[in-house]
Design a protein around this motif. Structure first.
Motif, PDB file in Angstrom:
ATOM      1  N   ALA A   1       0.734  -0.858  -0.014  1.00  0.00           N
ATOM      2  CA  ALA A   1      -0.164   0.629  -0.164  1.00  0.00           C
ATOM      3  C   ALA A   1       0.768   1.115   0.337  1.00  0.00           C
ATOM      4  O   ALA A   1       1.986   0.686   0.196  1.00  0.00           O
ATOM      5  CB  ALA A   1      -0.862  -0.361   1.415  1.00  0.00           C
ATOM      6  N   THR A   2       0.904   2.488  -0.201  1.00  0.00           N
ATOM      7  CA  THR A   2       1.159   3.125  -0.892  1.00  0.00           C
ATOM      8  C   THR A   2       0.962   4.955  -0.088  1.00  0.00           C
ATOM      9  O   THR A   2       1.035   5.726   0.293  1.00  0.00           O
ATOM     10  CB  THR A   2       1.163   3.465  -1.920  1.00  0.00           C
ATOM     11  OG1 THR A   2       0.105   3.908  -2.729  1.00  0.00           O
ATOM     12  CG2 THR A   2       2.244   2.940  -2.979  1.00  0.00           C
ATOM     13  N   ARG A   3      -1.160   3.835   0.470  1.00  0.00           N
ATOM     14  CA  ARG A   3      -1.508   5.366   1.516  1.00  0.00           C
ATOM     15  C   ARG A   3      -1.957   4.668   2.355  1.00  0.00           C
ATOM     16  O   ARG A   3      -2.409   3.428   2.575  1.00  0.00           O
ATOM     17  CB  ARG A   3      -2.747   5.972   0.378  1.00  0.00           C
ATOM     18  CG  ARG A   3      -2.753   6.765  -0.725  1.00  0.00           C
ATOM     19  CD  ARG A   3      -3.431   7.478  -1.308  1.00  0.00           C
ATOM     20  NE  ARG A   3      -4.681   7.257  -0.678  1.00  0.00           N
ATOM     21  CZ  ARG A   3      -6.028   6.696  -1.202  1.00  0.00           C
ATOM     22  NH1 ARG A   3      -5.841   6.422  -1.793  1.00  0.00           N
ATOM     23  NH2 ARG A   3      -6.867   6.372  -0.307  1.00  0.00           N
ATOM     24  N   TRP A   4      -2.336   5.092   3.324  1.00  0.00           N
ATOM     25  CA  TRP A   4      -2.524   4.216   4.811  1.00  0.00           C
ATOM     26  C   TRP A   4      -3.028   5.343   5.886  1.00  0.00           C
ATOM     27  O   TRP A   4      -3.247   6.814   6.230  1.00  0.00           O
ATOM     28  CB  TRP A   4      -2.009   3.496   5.557  1.00  0.00           C
ATOM     29  CG  TRP A   4      -0.671   4.185   5.643  1.00  0.00           C
ATOM     30  CD1 TRP A   4       0.173   5.029   7.165  1.00  0.00           C
ATOM     31  CD2 TRP A   4       1.216   4.915   5.274  1.00  0.00           C
ATOM     32  NE1 TRP A   4       1.015   6.106   7.334  1.00  0.00           N
ATOM     33  CE2 TRP A   4       1.092   5.871   6.040  1.00  0.00           C
ATOM     34  CE3 TRP A   4       0.844   5.289   4.032  1.00  0.00           C
ATOM     35  CZ2 TRP A   4       3.213   6.597   5.272  1.00  0.00           C
ATOM     36  CZ3 TRP A   4       2.344   6.111   3.625  1.00  0.00           C
ATOM     37  CH2 TRP A   4       3.111   6.236   4.194  1.00  0.00           C
ATOM     38  N   THR A   5      -3.811   5.281   7.080  1.00  0.00           N
ATOM     39  CA  THR A   5      -3.946   5.906   8.326  1.00  0.00           C
ATOM     40  C   THR A   5      -4.113   4.650   9.634  1.00  0.00           C
ATOM     41  O   THR A   5      -3.783   3.602   9.336  1.00  0.00           O
ATOM     42  CB  THR A   5      -5.375   6.332   7.788  1.00  0.00           C
ATOM     43  OG1 THR A   5      -5.545   6.710   8.612  1.00  0.00           O
ATOM     44  CG2 THR A   5      -6.520   5.031   8.073  1.00  0.00           C
TER      45      THR A   5
END
Length: 169
Positions: free
Chosen positions: A94-98
């Protein structure tokens, strides 16, 4: 090389990575199989769970991170001389996370590493053979590794690349 189909029972697992801004999130395994090694986040699929669901669950349990754009980027098959089961690991990136910063769990201590500072000396021996493909993201990879009883010595291996496409999912 992987064992012939049907020769060994197969256990399916996942390995999830967050990669962005020239760094990768790894976890120091604090217990169990792989204890003392840096690795991605993952584990066994639960009954009725898809590989993606398992990867998302494991990353959340082990680092309190949710992948926002998970992508299946590879599959690695492992055999060990002293284990009956073959392990099939679905690798996600993943290149986007929270949230922005991960949190330590009972099982893993997360840490960001610059891509040029990945601690291969304190990781599984096979990682150096396929990490560049997981990090690069332009090809789907399949890999097979046969390990000796010491779980350190690679007896045989191969890594194959295909252009990353929806058919790889």
């Amino acid at each position: 090389m992987a064992a012939q189909a049907g020769a060994r029972p197969r256990k399916e697992l996942t390995n999830a990575f967050v990669v962005a801004g020239g760094r990768v999130l790894l976890g120091m395994k604090k217990r169990g199989f792989g204890e003392g090694k840096w690795n991605g986040f993952g584990g066994k699929l639960q009954q009725g769970e898809t590989a993606l669901e398992a990867a998302q669950r494991e990353l959340l349990e082990e680092a309190s991170v949710q992948m926002l754009d998970p992508q299946l980027v590879g599959r690695v098959t492992y055999t060990y001389e002293d284990m009956q089961e073959e392990l099939l690991v679905h690798v996600f990136r993943a290149t986007r996370w929270t949230p922005e910063e991960p949190r330590e769990s009972e099982e893993m201590k997360p840490c960001w590493f610059a891509l040029e500072d990945i601690p291969f000396a304190n990781m599984w021996a096979d990682d150096e053979h396929w990490y560049e493909h997981m990090l690069g993201g332009s090809s789907f990879f399949t890999a097979n590794f046969a390990f000796a009883k010491d779980h350190k010595t690679i007896l045989q291996h191969d890594v194959k690349l295909d252009p990353l496409s929806k058919t790889s999912q």
